[in-house]
Enzyme design. Structure first.
Site, mmCIF file in Angstrom:
data_model
loop_
_atom_site.group_PDB
_atom_site.id
_atom_site.type_symbol
_atom_site.label_atom_id
_atom_site.label_comp_id
_atom_site.label_asym_id
_atom_site.label_seq_id
_atom_site.Cartn_x
_atom_site.Cartn_y
_atom_site.Cartn_z
ATOM 1 N N GLU A 126 -9.068 -1.905 -7.202
ATOM 2 C CA GLU A 126 -8.328 -2.998 -6.563
ATOM 3 C C GLU A 126 -9.095 -4.316 -6.547
ATOM 4 O OE1 GLU A 126 -5.691 -3.705 -2.495
ATOM 5 O OE2 GLU A 126 -7.293 -2.209 -2.492
ATOM 6 N N SER A 168 0.824 -1.208 0.000
ATOM 7 C CA SER A 168 0.000 0.000 0.000
ATOM 8 C C SER A 168 0.860 1.261 0.000
ATOM 9 C CB SER A 168 -0.901 0.026 1.240
ATOM 10 O OG SER A 168 -1.842 -1.013 1.193
ATOM 11 N N LEU A 180 -14.367 -6.009 3.565
ATOM 12 C CA LEU A 180 -15.118 -6.171 2.324
ATOM 13 C C LEU A 180 -14.864 -7.546 1.723
ATOM 14 C CD1 LEU A 180 -16.915 -5.075 0.066
ATOM 15 C CD2 LEU A 180 -14.888 -3.986 -0.917
#
Length: 281
Positions: free
Chosen positions: A217, A70, A243
């Site tokens: 993503e 990230s 998620l």
């Protein structure tokens, strides 16, 4: 004891860090290769937790892993990336690395950064991540061509189809949309905290701008093998993905492909010590 010239260089470096001028700092480090980091470590160990039984079976075969890195995350230092990729190359037959794409600028823009400046910041940060990953792959015998960003696949047919699938679910299924926006909200709050920005509220407009990163993503979470043209893979990251857990529990229409898995990888051993040695020996 460090020579006087090294002490001067260190003082200059600390001044640039204090000023927060990343560009001058990076240039300074490139011009003044002052020290070589020599690290004495315990054998570095990582734990790997599979999201589902299918993920566990993919992990047991250890054919391919896609390591997620990230931007703007202090965890992903050069040394951490070195250790993480070292673990991955030792565990898997093949290793790829996934970096952020240009969509990361949306997150910064949503927090108030002008678009042009946000794009420059993302390019610089992703370049730094790429440089660290290249050094790690080179050191551990990996493939330097196996470093990708989201943006590399905008013309990739498999990526396009999965992104369309994600976008359709986002606009047609309110519960999926809300889950994506919640993930964006967490990312925005985390980034704001990291730069010392007080956020009283996150508006809908801010979320709709930042969520583009999540949408970009997701294809790598549900079907990276088709995108990368590998038999099967695991997307590896250092923490659970709320998620993703909901997707794996079949709460939405989109599904992880049978040859796609998710792996939560966390380091269990810490570095013993760091000794800085001058380039003069």
């Amino acid at each position: 004891m460090l020579p006087a010239i090294r002490l001067v260089q260190l003082c200059q470096l600390f001044h640039l860090i204090f000023e927060g001028d990343d560009l001058k700092r990076d240039k300074f480090l490139e011009v003044n290769e002052m020290t070589e980091m020599v690290t004495e470590r315990k054998p570095v160990d990582f734990t790997a937790e599979s999201l589902t039984q299918n993920c566990r079976e993919i992990f047991e075969r250890r054919r391919h892993v896609l390591v997620g890195i990230s931007p703007f995350n202090s965890r992903f230092s050069e040394d951490y990336i070195y250790r993480l990729i070292g673990w991955a190359t030792a565990e898997f037959k093949s290793v790829s690395v996934l970096l952020a794409g240009h969509e990361a600028a949306n997150l910064l823009e949503a927090l108030g950064t002008p678009r042009g400046k946000a794009e420059r910041k993302v390019r610089k940060e992703v370049s730094r991540n790429r440089r660290f990953a290249e050094r790690a792959l080179a050191a551990h015998g990996g493939d330097l061509k196996a470093i990708h960003t989201f943006s590399d696949f905008t013309e990739n047919k498999a990526y396009q189809l999965m992104r369309q699938e994600v976008e359709h679910a986002f606009f047609e299924q309110p519960h999926f949309r809300h889950a994506c926006l919640d993930m964006s909200r967490e990312a925005m709050i985390g980034r704001a905290r990291g730069i010392g920005l007080m956020m009283e509220e996150v508006s809908e407009d801010m979320l709709n701008l930042a969520v583009e990163y999540v949408i970009a993503e997701l294809p790598f979470f549900i079907g990276a093998p088709d995108i990368l043209e590998v038999e099967e893979t695991l997307l590896a990251y250092h923490r659970p993905w709320k998620l993703g857990e909901k997707i794996s529990n079949h709460e939405f229409s989109i599904r992880m492909r049978p040859n796609q898995g998710y792996l939560i990888v966390q380091e269990t051993a810490q570095m013993l010590s760091e000794t800085r040695i001058t380039s003069e020996g």
